[in-house]
Write a protein that holds these residues in place. Structure first.
Motif, PDB file in Angstrom:
ATOM      1  N   ALA A  64       0.829  -1.201   0.000  1.00  0.00           N
ATOM      2  CA  ALA A  64       0.000   0.000   0.000  1.00  0.00           C
ATOM      3  C   ALA A  64       0.869   1.259   0.000  1.00  0.00           C
ATOM      4  CB  ALA A  64      -0.937  -0.015   1.207  1.00  0.00           C
ATOM      5  N   ASP A  65       1.965   1.227   0.748  1.00  0.00           N
ATOM      6  CA  ASP A  65       2.880   2.369   0.774  1.00  0.00           C
ATOM      7  C   ASP A  65       3.478   2.606  -0.611  1.00  0.00           C
ATOM      8  OD1 ASP A  65       2.345   2.603   3.446  1.00  0.00           O
ATOM      9  OD2 ASP A  65       4.208   1.666   4.126  1.00  0.00           O
ATOM     10  N   ASP A  66       3.861   1.518  -1.282  1.00  0.00           N
ATOM     11  CA  ASP A  66       4.420   1.641  -2.624  1.00  0.00           C
ATOM     12  C   ASP A  66       3.405   2.222  -3.585  1.00  0.00           C
ATOM     13  OD1 ASP A  66       6.808   0.579  -1.752  1.00  0.00           O
ATOM     14  OD2 ASP A  66       6.352  -1.469  -2.430  1.00  0.00           O
ATOM     15  N   LYS A  67       2.166   1.768  -3.499  1.00  0.00           N
ATOM     16  CA  LYS A  67       1.118   2.281  -4.373  1.00  0.00           C
ATOM     17  C   LYS A  67       0.894   3.766  -4.147  1.00  0.00           C
ATOM     18  CE  LYS A  67      -1.953  -1.442  -5.792  1.00  0.00           C
ATOM     19  NZ  LYS A  67      -3.377  -1.864  -5.862  1.00  0.00           N
ATOM     20  N   ALA A  68       0.855   4.155  -2.880  1.00  0.00           N
ATOM     21  CA  ALA A  68       0.597   5.553  -2.541  1.00  0.00           C
ATOM     22  C   ALA A  68       1.746   6.426  -3.043  1.00  0.00           C
ATOM     23  CB  ALA A  68       0.463   5.702  -1.024  1.00  0.00           C
ATOM     24  N   GLU A  69       2.976   5.928  -2.920  1.00  0.00           N
ATOM     25  CA  GLU A  69       4.137   6.690  -3.379  1.00  0.00           C
ATOM     26  C   GLU A  69       4.126   6.844  -4.885  1.00  0.00           C
ATOM     27  OE1 GLU A  69       9.031   6.385  -3.185  1.00  0.00           O
ATOM     28  OE2 GLU A  69       7.780   5.190  -1.818  1.00  0.00           O
TER      29      GLU A  69
END
Length: 260
Positions: free
Chosen positions: A252-257
């Protein structure tokens, strides 16, 4: 109902009580605090006396607590217990308001020490029945159960010699029917607990990646693990899920970034 089936039911009831858990953040303690709406056990009393980790409680933990209330070191001891020891374990559990396991163990130890003998299970059972069940009640102990009325109506069946406490096995994948439903329910319950515990940076994205059915069907059990004890496999749902949810949070962090 056999004694073994009865003890299994108590463990499952304890898990059900823990599933009523709700949490809130206490700013003074700087941590989550938990409330329960139990039907079977005095949860707060058990937590204090058995040092229970409220954030990680599954069937295996419940079985351990029930075993302790029966005077056993661990749940697996039932698999090699004599019929007399199983009967004594049930009596210790159903009479916990009349005698604590700790006091019973000390009583037996005093007899053995004074007479330089080792009492067998049959003699211990005889002493318990004659010395405690038939005697007058002078002292009352804390009872961890909310109600014991049902016990008066149970007709006990004699256990045949047992070789294993849990005999139900999983032989094929994917799980189907009631097994699959129960495993998915356990996964969703564990996800919520872990989700709030790790506090992901992108909670909505993390939750959107969660798929309990996929986790149970594809991630939890592998063909090389079969056959596997059903209760043990169920305990793995929570054990394996911590790392899995952390991976979802990282995704999720990667997607948001990348979106930013």
């Amino acid at each position: 109902m056999t004694p073994i089936e009865y003890l299994k039911l108590q463990a499952k009831n304890l898990v059900k009580d823990f599933k009523t858990q709700t949490s809130s953040f206490d700013p003074k303690l700087k941590r989550n605090v938990y409330d329960y709406d139990p039907r079977f056990f005095k949860i707060d009393l058990l937590i204090n006396d058995f040092d229970i980790d409220e954030e990680k409680f599954q069937l295996g933990n419940a079985q351990h607590v029930i075993a302790k209330l029966c005077g056993l070191d661990k749940w697996q001891d039932l698999s090699k217990a004599s019929s007399a020891k199983i009967e004594l374990s049930i009596l210790l559990y159903t009479n916990m308001d009349r005698l604590e396991v700790r006091d019973w163990d000390q009583y037996v130890l005093d007899i053995e020490t004074a007479n330089n003998v080792k009492l067998d299970d049959d003699f211990k059972l005889q002493i318990f029945k004659e010395g405690f069940l038939e005697g007058e009640q002078d002292v009352f102990y804390d009872d961890y159960r909310l109600s014991k009325d049902d016990e008066d109506e149970i007709e006990w069946e004699k256990d045949e010699p047992i070789s294993n406490v849990s005999t139900e096995q999983i032989y094929s994948l994917p799980l189907t029917g009631q097994d699959r439903e129960e495993f998915i329910e356990a996964a969703n319950w564990s996800f919520e607990r872990i989700f709030y515990r790790i506090e992901p940076n992108n909670p909505e994205l993390t939750r959107s990646l969660w798929d309990a059915e996929r986790y149970i069907d594809e991630e939890l059990l592998k063909p090389e693990m079969l056959p596997i004890d059903r209760e043990y496999a169920l305990s793995l749902v929570d054990a394996f899920l911590v790392g899995y949810v952390i991976q979802l949070a990282a995704q999720a962090d990667d997607k948001a970034e990348n979106t930013d």
